[in-house]
Design a protein around this motif. Structure first.
Motif, PDB file in Angstrom:
ATOM      1  N   VAL A 260       0.853  -1.182   0.000  1.00 15.01           N
ATOM      2  CA  VAL A 260       0.000   0.000   0.000  1.00 15.01           C
ATOM      3  C   VAL A 260       0.894   1.239   0.000  1.00 15.01           C
ATOM      4  O   VAL A 260       1.643   1.484   0.958  1.00 15.01           O
ATOM      5  N   ALA A 261       0.816   2.024  -1.059  1.00 10.44           N
ATOM      6  CA  ALA A 261       1.745   3.146  -1.246  1.00 10.44           C
ATOM      7  C   ALA A 261       1.622   4.213  -0.165  1.00 10.44           C
ATOM      8  O   ALA A 261       2.618   4.819   0.245  1.00 10.44           O
ATOM      9  N   LYS A 262       0.413   4.454   0.333  1.00 17.96           N
ATOM     10  CA  LYS A 262       0.232   5.541   1.296  1.00 17.96           C
ATOM     11  C   LYS A 262       0.875   5.254   2.648  1.00 17.96           C
ATOM     12  O   LYS A 262       1.005   6.157   3.479  1.00 17.96           O
ATOM     13  N   SER A 263       1.284   4.023   2.867  1.00 16.29           N
ATOM     14  CA  SER A 263       1.931   3.688   4.139  1.00 16.29           C
ATOM     15  C   SER A 263       3.442   3.903   4.097  1.00 16.29           C
ATOM     16  O   SER A 263       4.122   3.690   5.102  1.00 16.29           O
ATOM     17  N   LYS A 264       3.961   4.322   2.939  1.00 18.88           N
ATOM     18  CA  LYS A 264       5.407   4.491   2.798  1.00 18.88           C
ATOM     19  C   LYS A 264       5.891   5.699   3.594  1.00 18.88           C
ATOM     20  O   LYS A 264       5.374   6.806   3.443  1.00 18.88           O
ATOM     21  N   PRO A 265       6.887   5.531   4.461  1.00 22.50           N
ATOM     22  CA  PRO A 265       7.419   6.671   5.228  1.00 22.50           C
ATOM     23  C   PRO A 265       8.244   7.594   4.341  1.00 22.50           C
ATOM     24  O   PRO A 265       8.667   7.211   3.253  1.00 22.50           O
ATOM     25  N   ALA A 266       8.485   8.814   4.819  1.00 23.26           N
ATOM     26  CA  ALA A 266       9.212   9.800   4.025  1.00 23.26           C
ATOM     27  C   ALA A 266      10.665   9.394   3.824  1.00 23.26           C
ATOM     28  O   ALA A 266      11.263   9.685   2.789  1.00 23.26           O
ATOM     29  N   THR A 267      11.256   8.722   4.801  1.00 27.25           N
ATOM     30  CA  THR A 267      12.650   8.282   4.703  1.00 27.25           C
ATOM     31  C   THR A 267      12.749   6.832   5.144  1.00 27.25           C
ATOM     32  O   THR A 267      11.828   6.286   5.770  1.00 27.25           O
ATOM     33  N   SER A 268      13.873   6.226   4.816  1.00 32.07           N
ATOM     34  CA  SER A 268      14.099   4.850   5.245  1.00 32.07           C
ATOM     35  C   SER A 268      14.174   4.772   6.766  1.00 32.07           C
ATOM     36  O   SER A 268      14.534   5.735   7.439  1.00 32.07           O
ATOM     37  N   VAL A 269      13.829   3.618   7.302  1.00 30.20           N
ATOM     38  CA  VAL A 269      13.845   3.412   8.744  1.00 30.20           C
ATOM     39  C   VAL A 269      15.248   2.971   9.157  1.00 30.20           C
ATOM     40  O   VAL A 269      15.774   1.987   8.638  1.00 30.20           O
ATOM     41  N   VAL A 270      15.859   3.714  10.087  1.00 32.08           N
ATOM     42  CA  VAL A 270      17.161   3.342  10.611  1.00 32.08           C
ATOM     43  C   VAL A 270      16.969   2.684  11.967  1.00 32.08           C
ATOM     44  O   VAL A 270      16.424   3.279  12.890  1.00 32.08           O
ATOM     45  N   LEU A 271      17.404   1.425  12.068  1.00 31.87           N
ATOM     46  CA  LEU A 271      17.242   0.670  13.305  1.00 31.87           C
ATOM     47  C   LEU A 271      18.560   0.616  14.067  1.00 31.87           C
ATOM     48  O   LEU A 271      19.561   0.112  13.551  1.00 31.87           O
TER      49      LEU A 271
END
Length: 227
Positions: free
Chosen positions: A145-156
């Motif tokens: 689902v495209a609308k769930s994409k965050p603005a930046t990558s997730v850094v763990l």
């Protein structure tokens, strides 16, 4: 007689001149002694300036460029910029994370939550969405689902989790649901298959035609990914 008087007068003049000369020398000597004593009393610094001089003195300015540079260097060494960390952090691989599944806590009960936890000792960047295949009979990945994409990558950071919400079906009794006790997940740009056990003793019911997945996010966003 006149000769003796003339000679006496010359001696008197010479004596007077000698006395004046001695007085002048004594005066000069006294002046030099006084100057030397004054210099000795005041002292001199390494640059030749009198220690007791009343001229302008130098002071350390805390806002001077040299001190500012020191301050900036200290604060900069402890600081950290999020965008720089994201750009320099390696992408998470299947070796870096453990992926688990749980039913969503509350309605809709047709969804589950995937959790990817960084099990390594370094930070890594979790990009994209989980590549999920529920059934052997359906080899294509579950659509994202495209609308769930965050603005930046997730850094763990080490030990930190990320989440993805996954829709299993519409919840209708007439759907073509199939039981699933385990399924496969792959991370973006990593072909390693991660086997994930389905929650519950009887597994989960999945309609492959209705299944959807959200992107990885640093927190589970309740209601933000309605699908």
């Amino acid at each position: 007689m006149n000769t003796l008087r003339h000679h006496s007068t010359l001696l008197t003049v010479a004596a007077t001149a000698l006395a004046l000369s001695l007085t002048a020398c004594q005066s000069d000597a006294d002046t030099e002694s006084a100057s030397a004593a004054t210099s000795s009393a005041t002292g001199k610094t390494a640059d030749g300036k009198g220690a007791g001089a009343s001229g302008p003195t130098e002071s350390i300015d805390s806002t001077s460029p040299a001190n500012s540079a020191d301050s900036e260097g200290t604060s900069g060494s402890t600081g950290s910029n999020g965008e720089q960390a994201t750009a320099s952090t390696p992408v998470c691989t299947a070796e870096d994370v453990t992926v688990t599944a749980a039913t969503q806590d509350g309605p809709p009960y047709t969804h589950l939550v995937l959790t990817a936890k960084n099990a390594s000792r370094r930070s890594c960047r979790l990009t994209g969405f989980p590549r999920i295949q529920f059934l052997e009979s359906h080899k294509q990945d579950v659509a994202a689902v495209a609308k769930s994409k965050p603005a930046t990558s997730v850094v763990l950071a080490a030990g930190a989790p990320a989440y993805a919400l996954v829709k299993l079906s519409d919840g209708g009794v007439d759907e073509d649901n199939e039981p699933v006790s385990a399924f496969s997940v792959m991370l973006e740009d990593d072909s390693t298959v991660i086997a994930v056990t389905a929650p519950g003793s009887g597994g989960i019911a999945v309609d492959p035609a209705k299944a959807l997945t959200g992107y990885w996010t640093p927190e589970l966003r309740n209601g933000a990914d309605d699908f």
